[in-house]
Design a protein around this motif. Sequence first.
Motif: not given
Length: 332
Positions: A116-119, A135-136, A149-152
């Motif tokens: 997987v490659v994700y943005g 952000t919260l 999970i990765p932020p943003n």
Amino acid sequence: MDLSIVTTLYASAPHLEEFYARTCAVAARVTRDFEIILVNDGSPDNSLEIALSIYRKDPRVRVIDLSRNFGHHKAMMTGLIHARGELVFLLDSDLEEEPELLEQFYQVLKAKDADVVYGVQEKRKGRLFERISGTLFFKLFNFLSTYPIPPNLITARLMTGKYVSALMQHEEREFVMSGLWAVTGFNQIPITVKKHDKGESAYGLRRKLSHLVNAVTSFSGKPLVLIFYLGSILIIISSVAALDLIIRRVFFGIMLQGWASLIVSIWLLSGITIFCLGVIAIYLSKIFIEVKRRPYTIIREVYETKELPSSLDKRVFYDAPQEKQADSDGRH
């Protein structure tokens, strides 16, 4: 099939034609053998009509029309279920995520042999409230969730068929896609991208809070554990306070006064009790929903120009509607 491109439609009419043209252009630079799957999630505008006009002139386009609006994440899962490609590119159709990301993701996926490659946004879009609340959300979710999970994180991602097949094995009705992506595992590589701002976000404060509660309670039991520790702390504090009152009364003859403090304590403990019962009730309601085994989407029509290959049956989710043989205009 080399590549499937999956997107959902909801109020997508202003962007759909441009999305289709740009997607076809970038997909052709990757492979000639591709399909575009458009999932109409009960869109209130004429997105379906535009999608059908595109389908009629391009046999590579397939349109899945849901019977009503089931929500973005469930519509995405429905599109992934019907994807036939060895690679699957998922993105939103509002052009906030550029279709041209496909080429960049494809190069990274091949170079690093990833699944997987994700943005991930280089900088969160939107006004101050949207940036702070977003952000919260990620901080609270990752604090309370078992699978951070990765932020943003954004929707756009290129996945191998093997990964998509594994993703389809999840059977829950109440889910959040970002949580499923994380819990599925495999070799996933983030790419920093820019997400464009097309206007006011559809997620207000109330919807964001609802999304956070659903996300946390769908993927983590930590709130239940925190309730246990909260109850333990309150028992310890109240026991110490009761012991103090007994010592004062027996050894010093002191009887504390103060009805106001008593009432405040009752209200505080009652509020904590109701809150804890509410958290438990959310988990019970999710169990109730899961045991009924209802399909999470219902398909009204599938528009395609040729019969689906038998190999798709191995990838279909257990309660996905079975397509009928297409008639002359591709309807089922």
